[in-house]
Design an enzyme around this catalytic site. Structure first.
Site, short mmCIF file in Angstrom:
data_model
loop_
_atom_site.label_atom_id
_atom_site.label_comp_id
_atom_site.label_asym_id
_atom_site.label_seq_id
_atom_site.Cartn_x
_atom_site.Cartn_y
_atom_site.Cartn_z
N LYS A 192 0.85 -1.20 0.00
CA LYS A 192 0.00 0.00 0.00
C LYS A 192 0.89 1.25 0.00
O LYS A 192 2.11 1.15 0.09
CB LYS A 192 -0.94 -0.02 1.20
CG LYS A 192 -1.64 -1.36 1.42
CD LYS A 192 -2.51 -1.79 0.24
CE LYS A 192 -2.76 -3.29 0.27
NZ LYS A 192 -4.10 -3.67 0.58
C1 PLP Z 1 -4.77 -4.84 1.16
C2 PLP Z 1 -6.23 -4.74 1.17
C3 PLP Z 1 -6.98 -5.18 2.29
C4 PLP Z 1 -6.34 -5.86 3.47
O1 PLP Z 1 -5.42 -5.06 4.14
P1 PLP Z 1 -4.49 -5.76 5.28
O2 PLP Z 1 -3.88 -4.59 6.00
O3 PLP Z 1 -3.49 -6.60 4.57
O4 PLP Z 1 -5.39 -6.55 6.16
C5 PLP Z 1 -8.34 -5.02 2.26
N1 PLP Z 1 -8.96 -4.45 1.20
C6 PLP Z 1 -8.29 -4.01 0.12
C7 PLP Z 1 -9.03 -3.37 -1.00
C8 PLP Z 1 -6.91 -4.15 0.06
O5 PLP Z 1 -6.25 -3.74 -1.03
#
Ligand code: PLP
Length: 395
Positions: A192
């Site tokens: 992210k």
């Molecule tokens: C990465 C992601 C998640 C999960 O995030 P984590 O911090 O890994 O639990 C949920 N929704 C979307 C759209 C994502 O891209």
């Protein structure tokens, strides 16, 4: 760059490096051993992160937790939904989203998604009656029509949670994504915009939801006193809610905090990178990058595009392979085995009604990472490899 001056395929799977500024704080924490967020009487790194993130988003409260999935789960628990409550989610999202619904003892109802990767509003409106909550996942940072969604949900008195895991910095009609619904959830997982390996945070303006989530995240005994401005609500809920212990620890906050001032720059770079590649792909008749919706200013760190016109599954697979041979990893969501973003792989949900529109989209929608650090040469390499792969298959 290779010795002969040729640009090599960029490694798009490497994470962003952590700013130097994090090192002194990490050394200080290692020396003191003060890693638990509730040990220090005040100004623990996690508490400072919450204040800074709330300020960045313009939200009243923020709660840092172990992941965005934990934030989604706690958001649902904090809404105090009855067991078996129906939660609408887009059928195009990451498996963590339906998983958080199942974990919260709720039942996900999958809503069709169009070939622009956004919630299909006709299917949404049809499925909304009987729903207890809505979780809008802005998948890959694509924002669904939040004006239409909020109008329908407000009229029906149905709370909206925003999964903004991939939408930090996205703006909708001048409002920050994650602050439009009742709760917004963000991720600090390495892929992210802000990289802490793992981590998540939720924001809300609702003091009851914040207090309930804080207690359930693991603010046992009177640790909630270290969350400013919520004493009455937290005192009320203490010992009345289970503790799920999904707290963030101080080292994660030390990694995240120096990246927050970099968000605006990364968003600007990510948008420019995306649009640079999109313009080249859209010049090809076989490819289409869907336009953002009118009120949307995106913050992309990847690009999605559709194979348009006549493509067989075999041609789409050949295209994936040709791109790989040219050094660029392209995933057609529905054609890569076991993809966690293809709803038919969410077997833990049990049998689901088919979603033909979302299925058709997933069979032709392509995914390519574009980390914001890439330079123009690397972006042109990626675009060139994709266009070359189309030519390999389509002549
Ligand atoms: C990465 C992601 C998640 C999960 O995030 P984590 O911090 O890994 O639990 C949920 N929704 C979307 C759209 C994502 O891209």
């Amino acid at each position: 760059m290779a010795p002969d001056g040729q640009i090599l395929a960029p490694n798009v799977h490497e994470a962003e490096s952590i700013p130097e500024a994090a090192k002194a704080e990490i050394d200080r924490l290692l020396a003191s051993g003060d890693l638990f967020r509730y040990t220090a009487p005040s100004d623990a790194p996690v508490a400072l992160l919450e204040q800074e993130f709330a300020d960045l988003l313009g939200a009243r409260y923020a709660l840092a937790v172990s992941s965005c999935s934990a934030a989604l789960f706690l958001s649902l628990k904090a809404l105090d939904l009855p067991k078996g409550a129906k939660v609408l989610i887009p059928a195009f999202t990451f498996a963590a989203v339906p998983s958080s619904v199942v974990h919260a003892d709720c039942v996900p109802v999958l809503v069709e998604v169009g070939d622009n990767y956004r919630v299909d509003m006709a299917d949404f409106a049809a499925k909304l009656p009987g729903a207890d909550a809505v979780m809008i996942s802005h998948m890959r940072g694509h924002t669904s029509d939040m004006d239409a969604i909020m109008a329908l949900c407000d009229a029906a008195g149905i709370p909206v949670i925003e999964d903004a895991a991939h939408s930090l910095g996205t703006v909708w009609g001048g409002r920050r994504i994650g602050t439009i619904g009742k709760v917004g959830c963000f991720s600090f997982q390495s892929y992210k915009l802000v990289n802490a390996g793992e981590g998540g945070i939720m924001v809300t303006d609702d003091s009851e939801i914040a207090a309930r989530a804080i207690i359930m995240s693991g603010a046992y005994e009177e640790n909630w006193k270290k969350h400013p401005g919520l004493s009455n609500s937290c005192a009320h809920w203490q010992n009345k809610l289970p503790l799920y212990n999904l707290r963030m620890q101080n080292l994660s906050a030390a990694v995240i905090r120096p990246q927050l001032p970099m968000v605006a720059g990364r968003v600007e770079k990510g948008r420019a990178n995306h649009d640079h590649v999109a313009a080249q792909l859209n010049a090809c008749a076989h490819l289409r990058v869907p336009d953002p919706l009118g009120p949307e200013e995106r913050a992309p760190d990847s690009i999605q595009f559709n194979l348009v016109g006549e493509w067989t599954d075999d041609e789409a697979r050949a295209f994936q392979n040709a791109a790989k041979a040219r050094g660029v990893s392209v995933q057609v969501f529905g054609l890569s085995e076991g993809n966690a973003r293809a709803f038919w792989n969410w077997q833990f949900l049990g049998p689901q009604p088919d979603l033909p529109q979302t299925r058709a989209m997933l069979m032709r929608a392509c995914d390519v990472r574009l980390p914001t650090r890439l330079n123009l040469g690397e972006l042109d390499f990626i675009a060139g490899a994709i266009l070359g792969a189309v030519a390999d298959v389509k002549g």
